[in-house]
Scaffold this motif. Structure first.
Motif, PDB file in Angstrom:
ATOM      1  N   GLY A  48       0.951  -1.193  -0.095  1.00  0.00           N
ATOM      2  CA  GLY A  48       0.196   0.054  -0.018  1.00  0.00           C
ATOM      3  C   GLY A  48       0.968   1.302   0.172  1.00  0.00           C
ATOM      4  O   GLY A  48       2.032   1.403  -0.830  1.00  0.00           O
ATOM      5  N   ASN A  49       0.408   2.022   0.577  1.00  0.00           N
ATOM      6  CA  ASN A  49       1.430   3.405   0.917  1.00  0.00           C
ATOM      7  C   ASN A  49       0.955   3.979   2.382  1.00  0.00           C
ATOM      8  O   ASN A  49       0.352   3.513   3.195  1.00  0.00           O
ATOM      9  CB  ASN A  49       1.326   4.418  -0.221  1.00  0.00           C
ATOM     10  CG  ASN A  49      -0.204   4.973  -0.305  1.00  0.00           C
ATOM     11  OD1 ASN A  49      -0.665   5.195   0.483  1.00  0.00           O
ATOM     12  ND2 ASN A  49      -0.608   5.050  -1.626  1.00  0.00           N
TER      13      ASN A  49
ATOM     14  N   SER B 227      -0.976   6.251   3.507  1.00  0.00           N
ATOM     15  CA  SER B 227      -2.304   6.495   3.682  1.00  0.00           C
ATOM     16  C   SER B 227      -3.062   5.301   4.081  1.00  0.00           C
ATOM     17  O   SER B 227      -3.881   5.349   4.995  1.00  0.00           O
ATOM     18  CB  SER B 227      -3.187   7.069   2.401  1.00  0.00           C
ATOM     19  OG  SER B 227      -2.619   8.002   1.766  1.00  0.00           O
TER      20      SER B 227
ATOM     21  N   PHE C  61       4.044   4.044  -6.945  1.00  0.00           N
ATOM     22  CA  PHE C  61       3.206   3.755  -7.798  1.00  0.00           C
ATOM     23  C   PHE C  61       3.273   4.540  -8.974  1.00  0.00           C
ATOM     24  O   PHE C  61       2.676   4.432  -9.840  1.00  0.00           O
ATOM     25  CB  PHE C  61       1.753   4.074  -7.327  1.00  0.00           C
ATOM     26  CG  PHE C  61       1.434   3.027  -6.446  1.00  0.00           C
ATOM     27  CD1 PHE C  61       1.040   1.658  -6.771  1.00  0.00           C
ATOM     28  CD2 PHE C  61       1.196   3.292  -4.886  1.00  0.00           C
ATOM     29  CE1 PHE C  61       0.437   0.793  -5.888  1.00  0.00           C
ATOM     30  CE2 PHE C  61       0.802   2.381  -4.143  1.00  0.00           C
ATOM     31  CZ  PHE C  61       0.237   1.102  -4.202  1.00  0.00           C
ATOM     32  N   GLY C  62       4.475   5.477  -8.989  1.00  0.00           N
ATOM     33  CA  GLY C  62       4.702   6.451 -10.322  1.00  0.00           C
ATOM     34  C   GLY C  62       4.425   7.919  -9.821  1.00  0.00           C
ATOM     35  O   GLY C  62       3.508   8.239  -9.447  1.00  0.00           O
ATOM     36  N   MET C  63       5.301   8.812 -10.169  1.00  0.00           N
ATOM     37  CA  MET C  63       5.601  10.068  -9.887  1.00  0.00           C
ATOM     38  C   MET C  63       4.714  10.940 -10.465  1.00  0.00           C
ATOM     39  O   MET C  63       4.109  11.999 -10.067  1.00  0.00           O
ATOM     40  CB  MET C  63       7.123  10.332  -9.570  1.00  0.00           C
ATOM     41  CG  MET C  63       7.225  11.782  -9.012  1.00  0.00           C
ATOM     42  SD  MET C  63       6.742  11.580  -7.228  1.00  0.00           S
ATOM     43  CE  MET C  63       8.257  11.057  -6.196  1.00  0.00           C
TER      44      MET C  63
ATOM     45  N   GLY D 298       4.704  14.840 -10.092  1.00  0.00           N
ATOM     46  CA  GLY D 298       4.762  14.742  -8.513  1.00  0.00           C
ATOM     47  C   GLY D 298       6.130  15.386  -7.974  1.00  0.00           C
ATOM     48  O   GLY D 298       6.387  15.932  -7.016  1.00  0.00           O
TER      49      GLY D 298
ATOM     50  N   ARG E  15       3.297   8.145  -2.433  1.00  0.00           N
ATOM     51  CA  ARG E  15       2.436   7.256  -3.539  1.00  0.00           C
ATOM     52  C   ARG E  15       3.308   7.351  -4.655  1.00  0.00           C
ATOM     53  O   ARG E  15       3.405   6.270  -5.554  1.00  0.00           O
ATOM     54  CB  ARG E  15       1.165   8.110  -3.759  1.00  0.00           C
ATOM     55  CG  ARG E  15       0.056   7.195  -4.237  1.00  0.00           C
ATOM     56  CD  ARG E  15      -1.093   7.987  -4.715  1.00  0.00           C
ATOM     57  NE  ARG E  15      -1.815   8.510  -3.710  1.00  0.00           N
ATOM     58  CZ  ARG E  15      -2.116  10.057  -3.693  1.00  0.00           C
ATOM     59  NH1 ARG E  15      -1.575  10.554  -4.697  1.00  0.00           N
ATOM     60  NH2 ARG E  15      -2.278  10.533  -2.546  1.00  0.00           N
TER      61      ARG E  15
ATOM     62  N   ILE F 192       1.805  12.757  -1.909  1.00  0.00           N
ATOM     63  CA  ILE F 192       2.365  12.708  -3.659  1.00  0.00           C
ATOM     64  C   ILE F 192       3.766  12.296  -3.562  1.00  0.00           C
ATOM     65  O   ILE F 192       3.675  11.502  -4.611  1.00  0.00           O
ATOM     66  CB  ILE F 192       2.204  14.123  -4.246  1.00  0.00           C
ATOM     67  CG1 ILE F 192       0.804  14.737  -4.112  1.00  0.00           C
ATOM     68  CG2 ILE F 192       2.942  14.246  -5.292  1.00  0.00           C
ATOM     69  CD1 ILE F 192       0.673  16.293  -4.521  1.00  0.00           C
TER      70      ILE F 192
END
Lengths: 271, 257
Positions: A33-34, A36, A156-158, A161, A152, A149
């Motif tokens: 996950g992250n 959050s 998962f890809g910036m 960000g 994640r 930001i």
């Protein structure tokens, strides 16, 4: 051993980040996950309590897993860690520490006229985040949070960000010392409040202190060290992020981690 | 006096700053949360509920075995951090155990909405959106035989069926036109992925965009199921009181002029 906590912190920060990234890239099942919301060992849920507060105010009916996760995290920092999230977990700390390091070595704080920004702005931002979540029906800070930001993005890809990283770095470097983490961040404000009564605290021994003020120079939340060279007591202000920088730079062993000293504090107050 | 003035001024300044911050913040949030064309994972709550319930953890993304799902990054022009997919890149392959849904910790992906009475997964209940055909761009509507979307559809002959029509232009060929049954179509996007045209002539749109709504007052009288909706209905009869006066008297009475 001037950097023992610094090294430990970097290992923790990068290690946690690595576990999250590994979960996405290689399918590791340790921490998925992250920041959050995560799943530890495929069974224990973890979640960001401030995000849960916003979502609840926005009118979301949340599942049991995420509520339990938020409770686990909240209790951990309330009872044990204090505001340690900021120094040991949050990836933005890497950015702001780098900016701060550069700022110190360039001597910007000495040259620059001090820009006045109250450290309590963050509590207003935190309140505003809750208010706007309620008014707009969507978790307001989660929509703009540079913490999310960055984290994640790393997992998962910036996308764009990277902009958030650059902005925070430049802001802390040129605009205001400890600008983001020490003045604006509502998540830091949340953990300051939540971790107010936690057990792990830095203790200051005024007998050993030679008033060199090295600790205050490195501390990102200088106001919490108000007792240095004055009285022996625990650093109890919630704003302390338990980074341990003051402990490791002290040449006189006047600062160390300990459990919160309730009794001693009370005794000293009465003296 | 001076102290009080200072205090009031600093309070006013704080309130002014907070109001300005709130304005910019809420304007931004209001803007970024509207993405009417976004396609969500299976079982997603209606968009506004989904947005407030999704915590953006990405567990659904990790669970997806085909790398279909991704989290919106800044610059994607979608609500930041929320999961979505682009069928032309990677469609939803409609896994029978729908692994992306049970991992959702908040319930933004609703397990119950995808299960039948026995508690077993029912993938036909997936309702991401519906496929729409651009009949001008679809070569099957030109008379060229292409059934790529029809064969790609996991619910072949249910969600997409071929409608046979005579090709009057040649006089001896048939049209094999793909038609979507929007009640059955799950919006998985396998058809969009399979479409042979440069830009797909069949593509998935969210239900809220693509579907119309008839309204309750139309009944399909030929459908006994639908007809049942009016079985218990009672007609209300009203009666208008008719004026008993003669027309001449009514006109001669000055009242009302």
């Amino acid at each position: 051993m001037k950097y023992r906590f610094m090294i430990l912190r970097r290992l923790t920060q990068l290690g946690l980040l690595g576990l999250y990234i590994g979960a996405n890239l290689f399918g590791w099942k340790i921490l998925q996950g992250n920041l959050s919301s995560s799943l530890l060992f495929e069974s224990i849920p973890l979640a960001d309590p401030y995000a849960i507060m916003q979502m609840t105010l926005a009118g979301a009916v949340l599942g049991f897993d995420v509520l339990l996760g938020a409770l686990i995290i909240a209790l951990f920092y309330m009872i044990i860690g204090g505001r340690a999230f900021c120094a040991w977990v949050c990836p933005v700390n890497l950015i702001t520490d780098a900016a701060n390091k550069l700022r110190r070595s360039l001597g910007i704080s000495q040259v620059q006229k001090r820009v006045y920004m109250s450290r309590s702005i963050r509590y207003w931002v935190m309140g505003l985040g809750l208010l706007l979540s309620f008014a707009m029906g969507v978790a307001a800070f989660e929509m703009i949070s540079p913490i999310s930001i960055v984290h994640r993005g790393a997992v998962f890809g910036m996308g764009l960000g990277v902009g958030a990283i650059v902005v925070i770095f430049l802001f802390d470097l040129f605009v205001h010392e400890n600008g983001w983490c020490g003045h604006l961040c509502p998540l830091g404000a949340f953990y300051s409040l939540a971790g107010r009564f936690s057990l792990i605290r830095v203790y200051h021994d005024a007998e050993a202190c030679t008033a060199c003020m090295k600790c205050k120079e490195v501390c990102p939340e200088k106001e919490v060290l108000h007792m240095v060279a004055k009285s022996s007591e625990s650093v109890v202000m919630g704003e302390c992020i338990n980074c341990g920088r003051c402990v490791e730079v002290c040449d006189d062993d006047a600062l160390h981690f300990s459990l919160r000293k309730f009794a001693m504090q009370a005794k000293e107050k009465s003296l | 006096m001076n102290e009080r003035r200072k205090f009031i001024l600093s309070m006013a300044r704080g309130i002014g700053l907070a109001a300005m911050g709130a304005l910019a913040w809420s304007a931004y949030v209001g803007e970024v949360r509207s993405a009417p064309l976004i396609l969500r994972p299976p079982g997603a709550l209606p968009e506004s509920d989904f947005l407030r319930t999704c915590i953006k953890c990405g567990l659904c993304v990790l669970a997806c075995p085909y790398d279909t799902l991704r989290l919106a990054a800044p610059g994607d022009s979608n609500p930041i951090g929320t999961p979505y997919f682009v069928p032309r890149d990677i469609p939803c392959y409609m896994c029978e155990d729908i692994p992306c849904v049970p991992v959702c910790p908040t319930g933004a992906l609703n397990e119950a909405s995808l299960k039948d009475e026995t508690g077993a997964w029912e993938i036909k209940k997936i309702d991401i959106g519906v496929a729409v055909v651009d009949v001008e761009a679809c070569v099957a509507f030109w008379g060229i035989q292409c059934d790529a979307c029809y064969r790609a559809c996991p619910l072949m002959d249910e969600a997409i069926y071929l409608k046979y029509e005579k090709n009057e232009r040649t006089g001896k060929h048939a049209f094999l036109k793909p038609v979507v049954n929007t009640n059955v179509c799950t919006g998985c996007g396998l058809c969009e992925r399979a479409c042979i045209t440069e830009k797909p002539a069949i593509f998935v749109l969210p239900n809220a965009i693509a579907l119309g709504k008839v309204g309750d007052h139309y009944i399909k009288g030929w459908d006994s199921g639908d007809e049942a909706r009016v079985a218990g209905a009672k007609a209300e009869t009203t009666q208008t009181k008719i004026n008993q006066q003669s027309a001449l008297d009514a006109l001669n009475a000055d009242e009302g002029f």
